[in-house]
Each structure stands twice: as structure tokens, then as C-alpha cells.
Design an enzyme around this catalytic site. Sequence first.
Site, PDB file in Angstrom:
ATOM      1  N   CYS A   1       3.821   2.997   4.909  1.00  0.00           N
ATOM      2  CA  CYS A   1       3.433   4.398   4.802  1.00  0.00           C
ATOM      3  C   CYS A   1       1.934   4.514   5.044  1.00  0.00           C
ATOM      4  O   CYS A   1       1.139   3.890   4.342  1.00  0.00           O
ATOM      5  CB  CYS A   1       3.792   4.943   3.422  1.00  0.00           C
ATOM      6  SG  CYS A   1       3.250   6.642   3.163  1.00  0.00           S
TER       7      CYS A   1
ATOM      8  N   PHE B   1      -1.006  -2.435   8.169  1.00  0.00           N
ATOM      9  CA  PHE B   1      -1.563  -3.201   9.281  1.00  0.00           C
ATOM     10  C   PHE B   1      -0.932  -4.592   9.354  1.00  0.00           C
ATOM     11  O   PHE B   1      -0.734  -5.133  10.440  1.00  0.00           O
ATOM     12  CB  PHE B   1      -3.085  -3.302   9.144  1.00  0.00           C
ATOM     13  CG  PHE B   1      -3.760  -3.808  10.372  1.00  0.00           C
ATOM     14  CD1 PHE B   1      -4.053  -2.949  11.422  1.00  0.00           C
ATOM     15  CD2 PHE B   1      -4.110  -5.143  10.497  1.00  0.00           C
ATOM     16  CE1 PHE B   1      -4.680  -3.417  12.570  1.00  0.00           C
ATOM     17  CE2 PHE B   1      -4.732  -5.616  11.634  1.00  0.00           C
ATOM     18  CZ  PHE B   1      -5.016  -4.756  12.676  1.00  0.00           C
ATOM     19  N   GLU B   2      -0.599  -5.172   8.227  1.00  0.00           N
ATOM     20  CA  GLU B   2      -0.035  -6.525   8.176  1.00  0.00           C
ATOM     21  C   GLU B   2       1.452  -6.573   8.511  1.00  0.00           C
ATOM     22  O   GLU B   2       2.030  -7.650   8.681  1.00  0.00           O
ATOM     23  CB  GLU B   2      -0.281  -7.144   6.798  1.00  0.00           C
ATOM     24  CG  GLU B   2      -1.739  -7.439   6.502  1.00  0.00           C
ATOM     25  CD  GLU B   2      -2.579  -6.209   6.176  1.00  0.00           C
ATOM     26  OE1 GLU B   2      -3.797  -6.256   6.446  1.00  0.00           O
ATOM     27  OE2 GLU B   2      -2.025  -5.205   5.654  1.00  0.00           O
TER      28      GLU B   2
ATOM     29  N   ARG C   1      10.067  12.503   2.509  1.00  0.00           N
ATOM     30  CA  ARG C   1      10.806  11.688   3.483  1.00  0.00           C
ATOM     31  C   ARG C   1      11.220  10.328   2.921  1.00  0.00           C
ATOM     32  O   ARG C   1      11.802   9.518   3.634  1.00  0.00           O
ATOM     33  CB  ARG C   1       9.942  11.505   4.731  1.00  0.00           C
ATOM     34  CG  ARG C   1       9.611  12.836   5.403  1.00  0.00           C
ATOM     35  CD  ARG C   1       8.631  12.684   6.534  1.00  0.00           C
ATOM     36  NE  ARG C   1       9.275  12.006   7.649  1.00  0.00           N
ATOM     37  CZ  ARG C   1       8.634  11.190   8.480  1.00  0.00           C
ATOM     38  NH1 ARG C   1       7.353  10.941   8.318  1.00  0.00           N
ATOM     39  NH2 ARG C   1       9.277  10.624   9.476  1.00  0.00           N
TER      40      ARG C   1
ATOM     41  N   HIS D   1      -9.568   6.206  10.837  1.00  0.00           N
ATOM     42  CA  HIS D   1      -8.876   4.977  10.452  1.00  0.00           C
ATOM     43  C   HIS D   1      -7.351   5.142  10.579  1.00  0.00           C
ATOM     44  O   HIS D   1      -6.647   4.248  11.044  1.00  0.00           O
ATOM     45  CB  HIS D   1      -9.273   4.603   9.014  1.00  0.00           C
ATOM     46  CG  HIS D   1      -8.666   3.335   8.527  1.00  0.00           C
ATOM     47  ND1 HIS D   1      -7.601   3.320   7.654  1.00  0.00           N
ATOM     48  CD2 HIS D   1      -8.966   2.043   8.788  1.00  0.00           C
ATOM     49  CE1 HIS D   1      -7.279   2.068   7.396  1.00  0.00           C
ATOM     50  NE2 HIS D   1      -8.088   1.276   8.069  1.00  0.00           N
TER      51      HIS D   1
ATOM     52  N   ILE E   1      -0.989   7.375   5.335  1.00  0.00           N
ATOM     53  CA  ILE E   1      -1.293   8.778   5.070  1.00  0.00           C
ATOM     54  C   ILE E   1      -2.684   9.089   5.619  1.00  0.00           C
ATOM     55  O   ILE E   1      -3.641   8.361   5.362  1.00  0.00           O
ATOM     56  CB  ILE E   1      -1.203   9.083   3.562  1.00  0.00           C
ATOM     57  CG1 ILE E   1       0.230   8.800   3.069  1.00  0.00           C
ATOM     58  CG2 ILE E   1      -1.605  10.524   3.268  1.00  0.00           C
ATOM     59  CD1 ILE E   1       0.426   8.915   1.574  1.00  0.00           C
TER      60      ILE E   1
ATOM     61  N   TRP F   1       0.858  -1.179   0.000  1.00  0.00           N
ATOM     62  CA  TRP F   1       0.000   0.000   0.000  1.00  0.00           C
ATOM     63  C   TRP F   1       0.898   1.234   0.000  1.00  0.00           C
ATOM     64  O   TRP F   1       1.888   1.275   0.718  1.00  0.00           O
ATOM     65  CB  TRP F   1      -0.881  -0.006   1.250  1.00  0.00           C
ATOM     66  CG  TRP F   1      -1.989   0.999   1.197  1.00  0.00           C
ATOM     67  CD1 TRP F   1      -2.006   2.214   1.814  1.00  0.00           C
ATOM     68  CD2 TRP F   1      -3.227   0.867   0.502  1.00  0.00           C
ATOM     69  NE1 TRP F   1      -3.176   2.846   1.545  1.00  0.00           N
ATOM     70  CE2 TRP F   1      -3.962   2.038   0.730  1.00  0.00           C
ATOM     71  CE3 TRP F   1      -3.788  -0.134  -0.290  1.00  0.00           C
ATOM     72  CZ2 TRP F   1      -5.219   2.259   0.202  1.00  0.00           C
ATOM     73  CZ3 TRP F   1      -5.045   0.072  -0.814  1.00  0.00           C
ATOM     74  CH2 TRP F   1      -5.745   1.251  -0.569  1.00  0.00           C
TER      75      TRP F   1
ATOM     76  N   GLU G   1      -9.700  11.075   5.746  1.00  0.00           N
ATOM     77  CA  GLU G   1     -10.788  11.879   6.293  1.00  0.00           C
ATOM     78  C   GLU G   1     -11.454  11.232   7.507  1.00  0.00           C
ATOM     79  O   GLU G   1     -12.352  11.826   8.102  1.00  0.00           O
ATOM     80  CB  GLU G   1     -11.831  12.127   5.209  1.00  0.00           C
ATOM     81  CG  GLU G   1     -11.285  12.935   4.049  1.00  0.00           C
ATOM     82  CD  GLU G   1     -12.292  13.110   2.929  1.00  0.00           C
ATOM     83  OE1 GLU G   1     -13.463  12.698   3.090  1.00  0.00           O
ATOM     84  OE2 GLU G   1     -11.913  13.651   1.887  1.00  0.00           O
ATOM     85  N   THR G   2     -11.028  10.029   7.870  1.00  0.00           N
ATOM     86  CA  THR G   2     -11.637   9.339   9.012  1.00  0.00           C
ATOM     87  C   THR G   2     -10.580   9.030  10.061  1.00  0.00           C
ATOM     88  O   THR G   2      -9.384   9.248   9.859  1.00  0.00           O
ATOM     89  CB  THR G   2     -12.291   8.011   8.570  1.00  0.00           C
ATOM     90  OG1 THR G   2     -11.254   7.097   8.196  1.00  0.00           O
ATOM     91  CG2 THR G   2     -13.239   8.221   7.395  1.00  0.00           C
TER      92      THR G   2
END
Length: 165
Positions: free
Chosen positions: A87, A64-65, A134, A95, A89, A29, A92-93
Site C-alpha cells: 500500500c 519498494f522491497e 479497498r 516520492h 499512499i 509499511w 506531500e512529495t
Amino acid sequence: MATVNLSEYGTLGIENTDDFSVGIVVSRWNSRITENLLRGCKETLGKEGVKNENVLVYKVPGAFELSYAAMQLCKTQKFDAVIAIGCIIRGETSHFDYVCQAVSQGIKDCNTLTDTPTVFCVLTDDHEEQSLSRSGGKHGNKGVEAAVTALEMIVFKKKTVPLFL
């Protein structure tokens, strides 16, 4: 971090790094960013003398994995260090907050529940421009810093483990 280039460091001068073994788990991702981090990491390990065949890379779907994959590598006891590259980023939530917390805890668990140093190379930025900056942009490459940290922790472990036996 606005004034720090993460890629600037002096040669470590560590001897016998050719027998060091490093496992790297990388999130697919945000691959535009994680591939840059991986490149910086692998180049630095090579520059410091770690043989390419001793650096094994494993891809996972997302950040997450990373915790699960890093823990599995640690449990094998085949690696002198493990590096988790990802990474996250902000969206809007909330999460973002949950994933950042879970990944941070998971990598911390690798360090406290196993004998393998595990390096946190997960960017947690507000927007993609920060991450690009970065991961090879104007602020250097956090992957370089992760490789340096892994090497320093390998040396730390090799020097201190006999003290604890």
C-alpha cells in the site's frame, strides 16, 4: 471503482487446487491495510481449495522491497504464482510517484523475466480512507481479487505451457 465491490465474484470451480503453491510477499509499511489485504487473499485461496500449508507468506519492510522479494520467490520455481501485497499512499512529495513506478516495473519484470505469474496487489491511493475502503471496506477487498487472479493465472499457465514447448 466507486461502484465496484472487489470482493464479489462467483466461485471459480477450479479442480485440484489443493496442490497449488502460492508465495505471498507483504509490505509491513501501512500494515493496517496490508494485513487486511493479506487476510482477504488467504481466505479466498482457502475457500477455493488451496491448502494453507501451500501458501507461504514473507514480510518485507515496505512496498519498494516487494519487487526484490517477489523476484526471489519467482526464481525458486517453487511457486505456481506469487502475489505482491502493498500500500502506497500519496504524500506531500513526489516520492509516491517514484515508488509506484518502481514497484510496478519490478512486478512487471517478474512476469516477463520468469515463468511464474506474479500478481500486483499494491494499492496506490491518495489517502488512507481510500486504502481502507479497498482493503475490506465499502469497496470490498483487493486481496480477494489478487487471489482470484493468481488462481486464474495458475490455470492459464498449466493449460498453455505445453503449447509453447
